[in-house]
Design an enzyme around this catalytic site. Structure first.
Site, PDB file in Angstrom:
ATOM      1  N   GLY A   1      41.396  -6.624  -0.577  1.00 36.39           N
ATOM      2  CA  GLY A   1      41.360  -7.589   0.519  1.00 36.39           C
ATOM      3  C   GLY A   1      42.198  -8.834   0.330  1.00 36.39           C
TER       4      GLY A   1
ATOM      5  N   GLY B   1      45.403  -3.384  -2.385  1.00 32.32           N
ATOM      6  CA  GLY B   1      46.448  -2.578  -1.752  1.00 32.32           C
ATOM      7  C   GLY B   1      47.504  -3.511  -1.193  1.00 32.32           C
TER       8      GLY B   1
ATOM      9  CE1 TYR C   1      43.111  -3.011  12.390  1.00 33.85           C
ATOM     10  CE2 TYR C   1      45.386  -2.727  11.714  1.00 33.85           C
ATOM     11  CZ  TYR C   1      44.075  -2.326  11.672  1.00 33.85           C
ATOM     12  OH  TYR C   1      43.727  -1.255  10.901  1.00 33.85           O
TER      13      TYR C   1
ATOM     14  CB  CYS D   1      55.175   7.323  27.562  1.00 32.02           C
ATOM     15  SG  CYS D   1      56.828   8.001  27.605  1.00 32.02           S
ATOM     16  CD  GLU D   2      49.796   4.811  24.750  1.00 36.67           C
ATOM     17  OE1 GLU D   2      49.130   3.786  25.019  1.00 36.67           O
ATOM     18  OE2 GLU D   2      49.294   5.910  24.509  1.00 36.67           O
TER      19      GLU D   2
ATOM     20  CE1 TYR E   1      45.331  -0.163   4.416  1.00 36.27           C
ATOM     21  CE2 TYR E   1      46.084  -2.391   4.010  1.00 36.27           C
ATOM     22  CZ  TYR E   1      45.245  -1.351   3.711  1.00 36.27           C
ATOM     23  OH  TYR E   1      44.335  -1.481   2.697  1.00 36.27           O
TER      24      TYR E   1
HETATM   25  N1  LLP Z   1      38.807  -1.008  -1.154  1.00 31.67           N
HETATM   26  C1  LLP Z   1      38.200  -0.537  -0.065  1.00 31.67           C
HETATM   27  C2  LLP Z   1      36.880   0.056  -0.188  1.00 31.67           C
HETATM   28  C3  LLP Z   1      38.838  -0.633   1.181  1.00 31.67           C
HETATM   29  O1  LLP Z   1      38.223  -0.181   2.271  1.00 31.67           O
HETATM   30  C4  LLP Z   1      40.120  -1.229   1.275  1.00 31.67           C
HETATM   31  C5  LLP Z   1      40.810  -1.336   2.564  1.00 31.67           C
HETATM   32  C6  LLP Z   1      40.731  -1.681   0.096  1.00 31.67           C
HETATM   33  C7  LLP Z   1      40.036  -1.562  -1.104  1.00 31.67           C
HETATM   34  C8  LLP Z   1      42.104  -2.288   0.076  1.00 31.67           C
HETATM   35  O2  LLP Z   1      42.191  -3.448   0.812  1.00 31.67           O
HETATM   36  P1  LLP Z   1      43.534  -4.333   0.700  1.00 31.67           P
HETATM   37  O3  LLP Z   1      43.620  -4.854  -0.701  1.00 31.67           O
HETATM   38  O4  LLP Z   1      44.673  -3.459   1.017  1.00 31.67           O
HETATM   39  O5  LLP Z   1      43.364  -5.403   1.690  1.00 31.67           O
HETATM   40  N2  LLP Z   1      44.593  -1.049   8.392  1.00 31.67           N
HETATM   41  C9  LLP Z   1      44.245  -2.436   8.175  1.00 31.67           C
HETATM   42  C10 LLP Z   1      43.597  -2.654   6.843  1.00 31.67           C
HETATM   43  C11 LLP Z   1      42.414  -1.755   6.601  1.00 31.67           C
HETATM   44  C12 LLP Z   1      41.829  -1.935   5.233  1.00 31.67           C
HETATM   45  C13 LLP Z   1      40.894  -0.831   4.937  1.00 31.67           C
HETATM   46  N3  LLP Z   1      40.297  -0.918   3.647  1.00 31.67           N
HETATM   47  C14 LLP Z   1      45.495  -3.293   8.347  1.00 31.67           C
HETATM   48  O6  LLP Z   1      46.547  -2.761   8.689  1.00 31.67           O
HETATM   49  O7  LLP Z   1      45.409  -4.511   8.198  1.00 31.67           O
END
Ligand code: LLP
Length: 460
Positions: A244, A283, A324, A363-364, A393
């Site tokens: 996160g 991530g 988003y 087409c959106e 992502y």
């Molecule tokens: N751990 C768990 C259990 C998760 O669900 C996630 C992300 C992470 C780690 C990694 O989070 P990060 O460090 O990447 O923030 N599609 C969305 C983000 C969805 C995140 C889902 N879970 C976007 O494009 O912002």
């Protein structure tokens, strides 16, 4: 922030002009910088060194095998949320014993696959369990496999990460984990299971989290739960703080990794000193700024006051703006020396810019990458645009909607350029539809009616 920079009015990925890459690789394509990935990973490890965490890179953020291999070779484990992601991690050479496996809907086949790969066989790689029923199922399958697996309970600390509601995961009303009250009962009920050993706690409060306070709050609640559980007779051996951490979609938008660490460490370090192992699942903070999406301008047009820049990909290649409302800085690949932006912001304050919608070919009406964005007024057919901070992502959420082939992926290391995912062709789009096969439907409802389990064997 990253190794994408303008030199003499032209965008470079590390030491290579983006234009030169695109001449060979075509558009749309994702270009990743290995140096950026590695330096972000190293900075994270350094910031959290006092608790020596296992950094399990979140595969869902960008799952390309070459990126997984890069991080695996640097010492990272992987955070996976499906059999497919575990398969990728294994294909990239990462042991399942260094993978943590979360997700509210693990299937029997996926759980068995993970057990057979060795996930959960030591105190590092764990099943991050999200519900009572899932725990019972993991324990049942471990017994059938005659294996003992380690499990962490995903707790929901009810902390507001102040981010988009779609990616808020640690609030009571979200589908993830179990609340703190139920966590205690969970250990009472399952804490002595012989096949699924409940040894850890897992949490992930949301993504991206742009302030450090929610982490402090979640960590404090977790530490309190560790004490409560200890008093109940359950010793916690690992804490997985999830991911996160933010990224710089706009220049200097995110706290630094050191600032996140400074908030977490005062509570985490005493637990580490008592022998608790820490895991992180980043991530975005590793890969977001390490990738750009490059598009070609197909057409420009005006409709009343509105100006449109129509590109060769849109929400199919990068879903975040339309899904988003996310901001991604967009700028020409070769704007000329007088038009190089100093900061990545919605309006870089350069002469000759006008508001324009950057849209894709689908087409959106929702197929856009930016609305009313200040961009050079002289954009024309054939110009290349870079969409920044697209490494996380981006490709992992891309789709083939409108039968558009997925973008190619390129990895740059200094002056070396590799195509790490070939551009899809029309053939790859239809390959799984070429040989329709009639299913034999059994009249007996108890027997299996279809068998197309890929490499996963059906069980029982
Ligand atoms: N751990 C768990 C259990 C998760 O669900 C996630 C992300 C992470 C780690 C990694 O989070 P990060 O460090 O990447 O923030 N599609 C969305 C983000 C969805 C995140 C889902 N879970 C976007 O494009 O912002």
């Amino acid at each position: 922030m990253d190794l994408f920079s303008y030199r003499n009015g032209e965008l470079f990925a590390e030491d290579v002009p983006v234009r030169a890459i695109v001449e060979q690789a075509g558009t749309p394509c994702y270009i990743y910088s290995r140096g950026t990935i590695e330096s972000h990973y190293d900075r994270l490890v350094e910031a959290f060194a006092p608790i020596d965490p296992l950094v399990c890179y979140s595969v869902k953020s960008c799952a390309n095998l070459s990126i997984l291999r890069t991080l695996g070779q640097r010492g990272a484990g992987m955070d996976v949320v499906s059999g497919g992601e575990l398969f990728r991690a294994r294909a990239a050479g990462v042991e399942a014993t260094r993978c943590v496996y979360a997700g509210v809907g693990k299937t029997d086949e996926e759980i068995v696959y993970a057990i057979r790969e060795g996930l959960g066989s030591n105190d590092v790689g764990l099943f991050n369990c999200e519900s009572e029923q899932e725990f019972e199922n993991i324990a049942r399958l471990a017994r059938l496999e005659n294996m003992v697996v380690r499990v962490a309970l995903r707790i929901n600390p009810d902390v507001d990460p102040k981010t988009h509601r779609y990616t808020t995961t640690g609030k009571k009303e979200s589908k993830f984990g179990v609340d703190l009250e139920r966590a205690r009962r969970f250990f009472e009920r399952f804490g002595r299971d012989p096949y699924a050993k409940l040894v850890g706690l897992h949490l992930h409060i949301g993504s991206p989290v742009y302030t450090v306070e929610p982490y402090r709050e979640a960590m404090a609640k977790t530490a309190a739960l560790v004490e409560t559980l200890a008093a109940d007779g359950f010793a916690i051996r690992s804490i997985d703080l999830g991911g996160g951490f933010g990224a710089d979609y706009e220049s200097l938008q995110s706290p630094t990794l050191q600032e996140y660490a400074n908030a977490i460490l005062p509570i985490a370090k005493p637990l580490f000193d008592r022998g608790i192992r820490f895991i992180l699942e980043p991530g975005r903070t590793i890969v977001a700024n390490a990738g750009i999406l490059v598009l070609k301008v197909l057409y420009t047009k005006t409709s009343g006051e509105k100006r449109f820049v129509i590109c060769d990909a849109g929400m199919n290649a990068l879903l975040r703006p339309s899904h988003y409302g996310s901001f991604h800085f967009i700028w020409p690949v070769a704007p000329g020396e007088s038009m190089v932006p100093v900061r990545r912001t919605p309006d870089p304050q350069l002469p000759g810019t006008v508001p324009q919608d950057v849209v894709g070919p689908l087409c959106e009406t929702g197929d856009f990458l930016a609305l009313d964005r200040m961009l050079p007024a002289n954009l024309e057919r054939g110009d290349l645009l870079a969409v920044f901070t697209a490494g996380a992502y981006g490709m992992s959420m891309a789709s083939r909607y409108n039968s558009s082939p997925l973008p190619a992926e390129i990895l740059v290391t200094g002056s070396t350029v590799e195509i790490v995912r070939a551009r899809e062709t029309f053939d790859t789009i239809i390959e799984h539809e070429l040989a329709p096969r009639r299913l034999v439907i059994a009249s007996d409802a108890g027997t299996m009616i279809a068998s197309n389990a890929g490499h996963l064997e059906p069980i029982e």
